[in-house]
Design an enzyme around this catalytic site. Structure first.
Site, PDB file in Angstrom:
ATOM      1  N   GLU A 209       0.833  -1.220   0.000  1.00  0.00           N
ATOM      2  CA  GLU A 209       0.000   0.000   0.000  1.00  0.00           C
ATOM      3  C   GLU A 209       0.863   1.263   0.000  1.00  0.00           C
ATOM      4  O   GLU A 209       0.390   2.356  -0.254  1.00  0.00           O
ATOM      5  CB  GLU A 209      -0.958  -0.007   1.200  1.00  0.00           C
ATOM      6  N   ARG A 210       2.176   1.081   0.282  1.00  0.00           N
ATOM      7  CA  ARG A 210       3.057   2.251   0.297  1.00  0.00           C
ATOM      8  C   ARG A 210       3.561   2.606  -1.101  1.00  0.00           C
ATOM      9  O   ARG A 210       3.971   3.725  -1.352  1.00  0.00           O
ATOM     10  CB  ARG A 210       4.235   1.998   1.240  1.00  0.00           C
ATOM     11  N   SER A 259       8.353  -8.650   5.864  1.00  0.00           N
ATOM     12  CA  SER A 259       9.093  -8.842   7.108  1.00  0.00           C
ATOM     13  C   SER A 259       8.789 -10.217   7.713  1.00  0.00           C
ATOM     14  O   SER A 259       7.740 -10.817   7.445  1.00  0.00           O
ATOM     15  CB  SER A 259       8.698  -7.732   8.097  1.00  0.00           C
ATOM     16  N   CYS A 314      16.572  -6.906   0.800  1.00  0.00           N
ATOM     17  CA  CYS A 314      16.694  -8.102   1.639  1.00  0.00           C
ATOM     18  C   CYS A 314      18.050  -8.763   1.455  1.00  0.00           C
ATOM     19  O   CYS A 314      18.426  -9.634   2.225  1.00  0.00           O
ATOM     20  CB  CYS A 314      15.575  -9.086   1.339  1.00  0.00           C
ATOM     21  N   GLU A 413      17.385  -6.968  11.780  1.00  0.00           N
ATOM     22  CA  GLU A 413      17.468  -6.380  10.444  1.00  0.00           C
ATOM     23  C   GLU A 413      17.406  -4.855  10.581  1.00  0.00           C
ATOM     24  O   GLU A 413      16.539  -4.328  11.283  1.00  0.00           O
ATOM     25  CB  GLU A 413      16.292  -6.870   9.593  1.00  0.00           C
TER      26      GLU A 413
HETATM   27  P1  NAD Z   1       5.916  -5.741   5.586  1.00  0.00           P
HETATM   28  O1  NAD Z   1       5.980  -7.079   6.221  1.00  0.00           O
HETATM   29  O2  NAD Z   1       5.620  -4.577   6.438  1.00  0.00           O
HETATM   30  O3  NAD Z   1       4.805  -5.725   4.422  1.00  0.00           O
HETATM   31  C1  NAD Z   1       4.789  -6.708   3.422  1.00  0.00           C
HETATM   32  C2  NAD Z   1       3.337  -6.934   2.989  1.00  0.00           C
HETATM   33  O4  NAD Z   1       2.589  -7.417   4.110  1.00  0.00           O
HETATM   34  C3  NAD Z   1       2.657  -5.658   2.514  1.00  0.00           C
HETATM   35  O5  NAD Z   1       1.905  -5.951   1.357  1.00  0.00           O
HETATM   36  C4  NAD Z   1       1.764  -5.252   3.688  1.00  0.00           C
HETATM   37  O6  NAD Z   1       0.551  -4.657   3.279  1.00  0.00           O
HETATM   38  C5  NAD Z   1       1.464  -6.579   4.373  1.00  0.00           C
HETATM   39  N1  NAD Z   1       1.349  -6.429   5.839  1.00  0.00           N
HETATM   40  C6  NAD Z   1       2.068  -5.581   6.633  1.00  0.00           C
HETATM   41  N2  NAD Z   1       1.711  -5.763   7.929  1.00  0.00           N
HETATM   42  C7  NAD Z   1       0.778  -6.725   7.943  1.00  0.00           C
HETATM   43  C8  NAD Z   1       0.040  -7.374   8.981  1.00  0.00           C
HETATM   44  N3  NAD Z   1       0.203  -7.027  10.254  1.00  0.00           N
HETATM   45  N4  NAD Z   1      -0.841  -8.332   8.642  1.00  0.00           N
HETATM   46  C9  NAD Z   1      -1.013  -8.697   7.351  1.00  0.00           C
HETATM   47  N5  NAD Z   1      -0.336  -8.114   6.329  1.00  0.00           N
HETATM   48  C10 NAD Z   1       0.544  -7.161   6.613  1.00  0.00           C
HETATM   49  O7  NAD Z   1       7.298  -5.547   4.793  1.00  0.00           O
HETATM   50  P2  NAD Z   1       7.818  -4.236   4.059  1.00  0.00           P
HETATM   51  O8  NAD Z   1       8.221  -3.246   5.090  1.00  0.00           O
HETATM   52  O9  NAD Z   1       6.887  -3.844   2.997  1.00  0.00           O
HETATM   53  O10 NAD Z   1       9.129  -4.830   3.351  1.00  0.00           O
HETATM   54  C11 NAD Z   1      10.378  -4.918   4.000  1.00  0.00           C
HETATM   55  C12 NAD Z   1      10.641  -6.333   4.479  1.00  0.00           C
HETATM   56  O11 NAD Z   1      10.545  -7.241   3.394  1.00  0.00           O
HETATM   57  C13 NAD Z   1      12.047  -6.499   5.026  1.00  0.00           C
HETATM   58  O12 NAD Z   1      11.993  -7.270   6.185  1.00  0.00           O
HETATM   59  C14 NAD Z   1      12.770  -7.249   3.913  1.00  0.00           C
HETATM   60  O13 NAD Z   1      13.863  -8.029   4.334  1.00  0.00           O
HETATM   61  C15 NAD Z   1      11.678  -8.097   3.393  1.00  0.00           C
HETATM   62  N6  NAD Z   1      11.960  -8.569   2.039  1.00  0.00           N
HETATM   63  C16 NAD Z   1      12.359  -9.843   1.910  1.00  0.00           C
HETATM   64  C17 NAD Z   1      12.694 -10.332   0.650  1.00  0.00           C
HETATM   65  C18 NAD Z   1      13.176 -11.744   0.499  1.00  0.00           C
HETATM   66  O14 NAD Z   1      13.403 -12.160  -0.633  1.00  0.00           O
HETATM   67  N7  NAD Z   1      13.322 -12.494   1.568  1.00  0.00           N
HETATM   68  C19 NAD Z   1      12.608  -9.501  -0.466  1.00  0.00           C
HETATM   69  C20 NAD Z   1      12.175  -8.180  -0.282  1.00  0.00           C
HETATM   70  C21 NAD Z   1      11.850  -7.722   0.989  1.00  0.00           C
END
Ligand code: NAD
Length: 519
Positions: A209-210, A259, A314, A413
Site C-alpha cells: 500500500e506504500r 518482514s 533483503c 534487520e
Molecule cells: P511488511 O511485512 O511490512 O509488508 C509486506 C506486505 O505485508 C505488505 O503488502 C503489507 O501490506 C502486508 N502487511 C504488513 N503488515 C501486515 C500485517 N500485520 N498483517 C497482514 N499483512 C501485513 O514488509 P515491508 O516493510 O513492505 O518490506 C520490508 C521487508 O521485506 C524487510 O523485512 C525485507 O527483508 C523483506 N523482504 C524480503 C525479501 C526476500 O526475498 N526475503 C525480499 C524483499 C523484501
C-alpha cells in the site's frame, strides 16, 4: 510516516509529478486517477470498497502524491470470483498462446521502462539507476515465463511394466495470490504472477500500500497486452486484504514477501486453510572479508551492498567482518567511501543514495544506531548529521565499528544504510557468528582463495551465497529465497522450480488391450 486519512484534502506535489505517468497516458488511462488508486478486477478499474486510505508519499519530499485504499474482504471475494471464473477458460488456452500475451507485455514494458522507473523512484525514493534495475528484473521474469511451454513439460516412460506406460503432466490448479513489500515496487510481484499465469492459473495481486503506483501503470500495460478479463486482478490494501487472501477457500496458494513476523503469520494462516505457501521474510546479511581480497573492489562492493537502495534490500550487507589483517584497510576504505556518497532525490542524476521509505522507517534505524552506541559500538561516520535541512526521510551512510555478536544491531534487520564493522581472528569464527543468526537469506565472502571460498560455500547456512559479489541475487531462471527465519515453505520464488508451486503433477498409468484383428 505514512498516515491514514479519510480526507480528500491531501496536497499533491503537482499534476505532472504524479503523472510521471505521461499526460497522454493519464487521460487515456482508467487505471490511474491522480487522487485515489483503483483496484483492477475482471478487466475493469474499480473503486475499492474500503473507506480508509493510506497516503502514498514521495519519500524524497515527504509529500503525498496519491491515496491508496485499504481494501476489504468483499474486494477480495469479488477478485477471487473473477479469477475463478477466468480459470475455467484460461486453463484451456494452450501454453504457447498464453505466453504470446507475455511477449507483448515484454515489448510494452521495454517501451515504457523509463516511465516505470521514474514512477518507481517517485513513490519509493531509490535512485533512477536503481529503479531501472528494478524494472529490468521485472522484465526478465516475463522473459523467463515466456518459456513456459517447455518449462512446464512433464515426463513419461513406456513399459514401466510389460505393456504399461506412464505419463506425468503438470496442470494448473486455479487461483493463486501474492502479497508484496514496498522495497521493489516493480520487480517483486513479477517473481510470481508471470509463472502462475503462464502455467494456466489465474491471479490476485496485493501490492504494498506504500508503493501501489508502479503496479497500477504495469497493470495498464498488462491490459493493453491483451490479458483476458479476470486472469490477473489487483486489490489494494493491508491487513484485511492479506487475511482475506490467506483464508479464502478458492485460493490454492499464496506467495508472500515482506518482514519475518508477517511472513510467519501468512505462512501459518494460509497453510491452516490448506494452501500452498511460499513466504519470504527478513534478513541479516553478513559479509566476510579475508586479508587476501582485492582491497579497492572489495571496499566498493561491500559499501554498495550496504547502502544501495538506502539499505532497503533483503540482500543488503549489514555486518561486515574483516578477518584479522583485512580489518584495518577495510575500515579505512569504508569510512572514506561512505563519506563520499551523495544523497538526495533519486530523480537527480548526481545522487547515488535516496531516502528511506518513511519517517517511521527512519526512526527505527536511528533507534538501532543509538542502541549500538549505547552497547559500546563506536560511530565512525555519523549519517544522522547533515540531513536536518531536507524535507524527505534522509539518512546518510553511517559507519559503526566494534560491533559484537550480542548487540541488538548485530542481530536485528536494520533496513537502512548502516555499516556494522566487526573483526574476527579467523574465518571459522566469522562463519560461526553468521551461522548463529536467526536469519539465512544471504552472505558473501571476499577473497582471492578458491579453497576459502569453497569452505565458505560449504559451511555457511544462508541459501544465497556471494563470492566477491555484494548482492548475490539469483536471476529469473534460478530460484530466490533463504532459509531459517528468512523463508517459510519449501518451493522458492521464480526459476524453473516455481512451476512446481503453481501446478499439480498428474500421473497417468495406462495399458491398452488389443481388440482388433486388422493390426
Ligand atoms: P511488511 O511485512 O511490512 O509488508 C509486506 C506486505 O505485508 C505488505 O503488502 C503489507 O501490506 C502486508 N502487511 C504488513 N503488515 C501486515 C500485517 N500485520 N498483517 C497482514 N499483512 C501485513 O514488509 P515491508 O516493510 O513492505 O518490506 C520490508 C521487508 O521485506 C524487510 O523485512 C525485507 O527483508 C523483506 N523482504 C524480503 C525479501 C526476500 O526475498 N526475503 C525480499 C524483499 C523484501
Amino acid at each position: 510516516m505514512t498516515n491514514t486519512s479519510n480526507s480528500d484534502n491531501i496536497s499533491f506535489s503537482s499534476r505532472e509529478s504524479v503523472g510521471l505517468l505521461t499526460p497522454e497516458a493519464d487521460t487515456s488511462s482508467r487505471g490511474f486517477q491522480p487522487t485515489v488508486v483503483q483496484n483492477y478486477i475482471e478487466g475493469q478499474w474499480v473503486s475499492s470498497l474500503g473507506t480508509e486510505y493510506v497516503d502514498v508519499i514521495n519519500p524524497a519530499t515527504a509529500k503525498a502524491i496519491a491515496k491508496c485504499p485499504l481494501g476489504t474482504q468483499q474486494d477480495v471475494n469479488t477478485a477471487v470470483k473473477a479469477a475463478q471464473k477466468a480459470f475455467q477458460t484460461w486453463r484451456q488456452v494452450p501454453a504457447i498462446d498464453r505466453v504470446q500475451i507475455l511477449f507483448r507485455l515484454k515489448a510494452l514494458m521495454e517501451e515504457n521502462a523509463e516511465e516505470l522507473a521514474r514512477l518507481c523512484t517517485l513513490e519509493h525514493g531509490k535512485t533512477l539507476v536503481e529503479s531501472r534495475g528494478d524494472v529490468r528484473r521485472a522484465i526478465q521474469m516475463v522473459e523467463m515465463a515466456c518459456g513456459m511451454p517447455s518449462i512446464m513439460m512433464g515426463q513419461g516412460s513406456e513399459d514401466i511394466a510389460a505393456g504399461i506406460d506412464c505419463y506425468a503432466i503438470k496442470r494448473p490448479m486455479g487461483v493463486f495470490a501474492a502479497i508484496t513489500p514496498f522495497n521493489f515496487p516493480a520487480m517483486v510481484p513479477f517473481w510470481f504472477w508471470p509463472f502462475a499465469v503462464a502455467s494456466g492459473n489465474t491471479f490476485v495481486l496485493k501490492p504494498s500500500e506504500r508503493v501501489p503506483l508502479t503496479q497500477v501503470r504495469i497493470f495498464e500495460l498488462i491490459e493493453k497486452a491483451g490479458m483476458p478479463a479476470g486472469v490477473i486482478n489487483m486489490v489494494h490494501g493491508s491487513k484485511e486484504v492479506v487475511n482475506a487472501l490467506c483464508t479464502h477457500p478458492d485460493i490454492q496458494g499464496v506467495s508472500f514477501v515482506g518482514s519475518t513476523p508477517v511472513a510467519k503469520h501468512v505462512y501459518q494462516t494460509a497453510t491452516a486453510t490448506g494452501k500452498r505457501v511460499q513466504a519470504l521474510g527478513g534478513a541479516k546479511n553478513f559479509m566476510v572479508v579475508l586479508p587476501d581480497a582485492p582491497q579497492d573492489s572489495s571496499v566498493k562492493t561491500v559499501l554498495e551492498s550496504v547502502i544501495g537502495c538506502a539499505g532497503e534490500r533483503c540482500l543488503a550487507g549489514s555486518v561486515i567482518v574483516g578477518v584479522d589483517d583485512a580489518y584495518p584497510w577495510l575500515e579505512a576504505g569504508i569510512v572514506s567511501a561512505a563519506k563520499a556518497v551523495n544523497i538526495g532525490d533519486g530523480l537527480e542524476p548526481q545522487v547515488n543514495m535516496g531516502p528511506l521509505i518513511s519517517q517511521q522507517a527512519k526512526e527505527r534505524v536511528l533507534e538501532l544506531i543509538q542502541s549500538a552506541i549505547d552497547e559500546g559500538a563506536k560511530i565512525l561516520v555519523d549519517g544522522r548529521e547533515g540531513v536536518e535541512h531536507l524535507d524527505g526521510f534522509f539518512l546518510k551512510p553511517t559507519v559503526l565499528a566494534g560491533v559484537t555478536p550480542n548487540m541488538r544491531i548485530a542481530k536485528e534487520e536494520v533496513f537502512g544504510p548502516v555499516v556494522c564493522l566487526a573483526q574476527t581472528k579467523t574465518l571459522d569464527e566469522a562463519i560461526a557468528w553468521l551461522n548463529s543468526s536467526e536469519y539465512g537469506n544471504t552472505t558473501s565472502l571476499f577473497t582471492a582463495s578458491g579453497a576459502a571460498a569453497r569452505k565458505f560455500m560449504y559451511e555457511a547456512d544462508p541459501s544465497m551465497i556471494g563470492v566477491n559479489i555484494g548482492v548475490p541475487a539469483p536471476m529469473a531462471f534460478f530460484s530466490f529465497g533463504g532459509c531459517k527465519n528468512s523463508f517459510f515453505g519449501d518451493v522458492k520464488a521464480h526459476g524453473k522450480v516455481s512451476v512446481d508451486f503453481y501446478t499439480d503433477t498428474k500421473v497417468t498409468v495406462q495399458r491398452w488391450f488389443k481388440n482388433s484383428s486388422i493390426w
